[in-house]
Design an enzyme around this catalytic site. Structure first.
Site, PDB file in Angstrom:
ATOM      1  N   ASN A   1      41.537  41.225  32.675  1.00 53.76           N
ATOM      2  CA  ASN A   1      42.667  41.119  31.751  1.00 53.76           C
ATOM      3  C   ASN A   1      42.275  41.554  30.339  1.00 53.76           C
ATOM      4  OD1 ASN A   1      43.727  39.898  34.040  1.00 53.76           O
ATOM      5  ND2 ASN A   1      44.975  38.491  32.839  1.00 53.76           N
TER       6      ASN A   1
ATOM      7  N   GLU B   1      42.253  45.166  30.322  1.00 51.89           N
ATOM      8  CA  GLU B   1      43.656  45.607  30.321  1.00 51.89           C
ATOM      9  C   GLU B   1      44.202  45.621  28.886  1.00 51.89           C
ATOM     10  OE1 GLU B   1      46.035  43.392  33.211  1.00 51.89           O
ATOM     11  OE2 GLU B   1      47.602  43.224  31.687  1.00 51.89           O
TER      12      GLU B   1
END
Ligand code: 2AM
Length: 484
Positions: free
Chosen positions: A189, A192
């Site tokens: 994440n 990301e």
């Protein structure tokens, strides 16, 4: 009741429902349960109608339907609900049974829960599941960690429902002990966040530096998606830029420029601070969202410090190419930093992480899926103990090929006042990591000056510490306990 179900899933929000439907598609018999049991009935009467999915209205009923060892997967809100369900499940399950948490739990909670559940004679898995609702339904990336003995029992289910890369390899493999699965998901994440910020900076440069329209940028992202940047996030950016509002104008221009966040990027940065690993790009990505959220202050400051002309001189095609290279080089830095972080965490928590396997898990199904991750997998195949991605021959060559344009883009952005925090921190990190000598000699002198922190010398072996009485008035005693 005949125990015929392969697995139970608790939590019928959209992720839970979609995972159940996905498992059913692959021939597994799933029993569904939810705290609010009316949702079980709703699910069976609608989405699950005509399938082999079973419903349970109590945990006892759910347990009675499960084959042994029982596999129970929680898809509930992270935090207290997970602990509460674990407590209830320990009352109805038996030693050898497996509790799986598929939510976005903090890895430290997963470390604690694995130890706790194992202490009761059961097995525990904390797994990252990435790919959003669509991924859960059609094939997510699944990153399981926890009790190694549990893995053979969940492997057939998880690998069947996971996304597959072109040769059919599933985007799911055992990550490691304890909280390793959730740690890797957290790092995913964070990466990301970085990937999204990099794309936004490229967009900002094309918009304000080159004066390009969303339609023109749509064409650029379309082309980028056919090469080394080919990825889900570039693909959706391409499509977003082509999307028109009801009045026919680009929708992207109508969206308020303040970004939100749920916290996994922040967790990654907090963990990196604790570990002493510079993941500067992800940190800038998190802070960029924070800056974006300060809309009112930005509006006032924009009046106080009016921007000058932002347009870049020169050939637009050449600039677009340079921006592409700056993005690619920065992305290499971000993944290099992400892998440095996972390596440090593995050492700190005694996990045996499979770095190539992680790249493969991220290769498909999840938000950061890309061709690029295939190259990372190749790098670890070439050298499983590779300790810095930048030193892999493929990435070394790639960075060398981009560095001229990377500097050109960052310096022009600085001159024109277009913020490129991720591009520029990546470049600063690159220049730092390739500096044999940094100015930390002066820093150590400063620390020794005001706090007698001592220093090592270039002309003496490492581990020998020296203190200088810089002013002639301080003491000769070095500080050994007080560290700043
Ligand atoms: P619910 O339908 O009964 O609210 C996503 O919110 C999922 O987590 C839902 O299945 C929800 O159940 C469950 N959930 C949220 N908070 C919970 C809690 N405190 N205890 C049990 N389940 C919870």
């Amino acid at each position: 009741m005949e125990p015929r179900a392969d697995i139970a899933v608790i939590g019928l929000a959209v992720m839970g429902q979609n995972l159940i439907l996905n498992m059913n598609d692959h021939g597994f018999t799933v029993v569904a349960y939810n705290r609010t049991t009316s949702k079980v009935d709703d699910f069976l009467a609608n989405e699950a109608k005509g399938t082999n999915i079973l419903g349970a209205r109590s945990l006892a009923e759910m347990v009675a339907l499960l084959k042994k060892p029982r596999r129970v997967m929680l898809m509930v809100k992270a935090g207290k609900p997970v602990d509460e369900f674990i407590e209830q499940l320990l009352g109805v399950l038996e030693p050898g049974d497996i509790i799986i948490d598929g939510g976005n739990s903090l890895f430290e909670d997963t470390i604690r829960r694995t130890q706790y559940v194992e202490s009761k004679g059961l097995l525990y898995i904390g797994t990252g599941v990435s790919g959003g609702e669509e991924g859960a339904r059609r094939g997510p990336s699944i990153m399981p960690g926890g009790s190694p003995a549990a893995w053979p029992h969940v492997k057939p289910i998880f690998q069947a429902i996971a996304a597959k890369v072109a040769d059919g390899t599933p985007c799911c493999d055992w990550v490691g002990e304890g909280g390793a699965g959730h740690y890797v998901k957290m790092t995913h994440n964070g990466i990301e966040y970085g990937d999204m910020q990099l794309i936004c900076e490229a967009y900002h440069l094309m918009k304000d530096g080159l004066g390009m329209t969303p339609d023109e940028m749509h064409e650029v992202f379309k082309e980028w998606n056919t090469g080394e940047l080919d990825s889900y996030l570039i693909e959706i950016t391409r499509d977003i830029l082509a999307k028109k509002d009801d009045d026919g104008t680009p929708l992207v221009d109508k969206i308020l420029d303040t970004a939100g966040q749920k916290g996994t990027g922040k967790w990654t940065v907090i963990s990196s601070q604790e570990m002493g690993i510079p993941i500067t790009l992800i940190a800038e990505a998190v802070y960029s969202r924070c800056v974006s959220a300060l809309k009112d202050q930005r509006v006032k400051a924009a009046k106080a410090f009016k921007p000058g002309k932002t347009r870049f001189a020169g050939d637009r095609r050449e600039w677009v190419h340079a921006i592409r290279q700056a993005l690619y080089a920065s992305k290499i830095i971000s993944y290099t930093q992400g892998y440095m972080l996972m390596r440090a965490a593995a050492q700190q928590y005694s996990w045996h992480l499979n770095y190539g396997g992680i790249a493969l898990m991220w290769r498909g199904g999840c938000i950061i899926r890309s061709v690029f991750l295939g190259e990372i997998k190749n790098a670890f195949d070439r050298k499983p103990k590779l300790d810095n991605l930048l030193l892999d021959p493929f990435f070394k060559k790639a960075i060398k090929g981009c560095v001229r344009n990377w500097r050109k883009v960052v310096s022009m952005a600085v001159r024109k006042g277009i913020p490129v925090p991720a591009f520029s921190t990546a470049l600063a990190f690159f220049d730092g990591i390739r500096s044999e000598r940094l100015p930390a000699n002066l820093l150590q002198a400063q620390r020794d000056y005001f706090g007698a922190h001592t220093y090592e010398r270039v002309d003496k072996p490492r581990g020998e510490f020296f203190h200088t009485n810089w002013t002639g008035t301080g003491g000769r005693v070095a500080s050994s306990t007080y560290t700043v």
